[in-house]
Enzyme design. Structure first.
Site, short mmCIF file in Angstrom:
data_model
loop_
_atom_site.label_atom_id
_atom_site.label_comp_id
_atom_site.label_asym_id
_atom_site.label_seq_id
_atom_site.Cartn_x
_atom_site.Cartn_y
_atom_site.Cartn_z
CE1 TYR A 159 -3.71 -2.04 4.92
CE2 TYR A 159 -3.63 0.25 4.22
CZ TYR A 159 -3.77 -1.09 3.91
OH TYR A 159 -3.98 -1.49 2.63
CB THR A 188 -0.92 0.02 1.25
OG1 THR A 188 -1.50 1.31 1.38
CG2 THR A 188 -0.15 -0.28 2.52
#
Ligand code: UDP
Length: 327
Positions: free
Chosen positions: A141, A117
């Protein structure tokens, strides 16, 4: 036909990847714990229910299906939740991935495509985000995904595992045939929330922060169509099959849109106003995340075809009106 193990194949991106893999002549085997995925979304190949933290189950699935490669999508992916429950992110995203990587190596399955990501980059003022940009994630995350990138490097050195790592920007849109689409419960992502709001399925969209240093004060993101994104994964798999070695690719378009621009475009595409109110910033959000790399296009041969904002919203709207899953 070659089999590919698709973790998270019952989820939003994984289900689209299964469709693309099948179209490209592979058998996609979905491995999913159905915590955030949907059994109904598994339409393009066999299903194996299981959890990444269950090594015995993983070994069983590798032995049964003998995949030539792994595409690893299964993950928790909400920035807000990662701020309040970081332990789940480290256990699930990093711990689960380590288990999967070890099982793959033990089974001799050495081609690995990984969903990373742009959240691994964190906040960089006026810096073009390319694959060399330092990774300084702002939330658990991003940090839990960056750790998996490190694990993949170490396992290449020690065990010859080859990987293609994709650092996604914001994924949106849906299969234009509406066989699969985006469906989270609870929903936290901007485009489906905007569609819910304009369709009266929720009261109003809350804009998270209007005091960012951007032209209209709202956060800017680089949106990429899920079908283009999964096309890149098929190319990534073929890249590994042709022994080009491990590589990292950003997947974004290089164009950024603010939250307000997304709302305005959704109003234009659907002909409906988006009820909204202004709220505080969401913890963990970066001001602007836009890809500054064309490596996927120049090296991988990626050709994004549907990643225009109006097309992404139109496809998401078609899905929104026609589709949903039952558990
Ligand atoms: N956002 C918002 N209201 C919402 C959900 C999201 O203003 O109800 C904003 C969020 O702050 C971010 C952008 O929309 O700037 C995209 O958020 P999303 O959760 O879709 O993806 P993320 O960027 O977190 O991966």
């Amino acid at each position: 036909m070659k089999t590919v193990l698709v973790t998270g194949g019952a989820g939003y991106i994984g289900s689209h990847a299964c469709k693309a893999l099948k179209a490209a002549g592979y058998i996609p085997v979905t491995f999913d714990n159905l915590v955030t995925g949907w059994r109904d979304a598994v339409k393009f190949g066999p299903f194996e229910q299981g959890d990444l933290q269950d090594r015995a189950r993983l070994d069983e699935v590798f032995a049964k299906h003998r995949p030539v490669a792994v595409m690893h999508f299964a993950a928790l992916s909400q920035v807000g939740e990662a701020m309040s429950e970081p332990g789940r992110y480290w256990a699930n995203n990093t711990g689960g991935s380590l288990n999967l990587i070890e099982a793959a190596v033990a089974a001799g399955c050495l081609d690995f495509v990984f969903s990373s990501t742009c959240a691994t980059y964190g906040e960089h003022d006026n810096v073009v985000l390319d694959e060399q940009t330092p990774q300084l994630p702002l939330n658990a995350y991003g940090a839990s995904k960056r750790a998996v990138e490190d694990i993949l490097q170490d396992f290449e050195a020690a065990h010859g595992l080859r990987s293609v790592i994709f650092r996604y920007f914001n994924v949106a849109g849906a299969d234009p045939e509406a066989e699969v689409g985006e469906f989270h419960r609870p929903e936290t992502h901007l485009v489906p929330l905007v569609l819910d709001a304009l369709d009266g399925k929720r009261d109003a969209l809350t804009v998270f922060g209007t005091d960012y240093e951007t032209p209209d004060g709202t956060c800017i993101r680089d949106y990429v169509h899920v079908c283009d994104l999964v096309d890149a994964h098929v190319l990534g798999l073929q890249w590994l099959e042709s022994e080009k070695g491990s590589q990292v690719f950003n997947l974004g378009t290089g164009s950024g849109f603010s939250v307000r621009e997304v709302m305005d475009k959704a109003a234009e595409v659907t002909g409906r106003a988006v009820p909204c109110n202004e709220g505080p910033r969401r913890a963990g959000d970066c001001t602007k995340l836009v890809s500054g790399s064309t490596r996927a296009i120049t090296e991988l041969g990626w050709e994004p075809r549907r990643s225009r904002l109006e097309v992404m919203i139109a496809d998401a709207w078609t899905w929104h009106q026609s589709g949903h899953y039952e558990a």
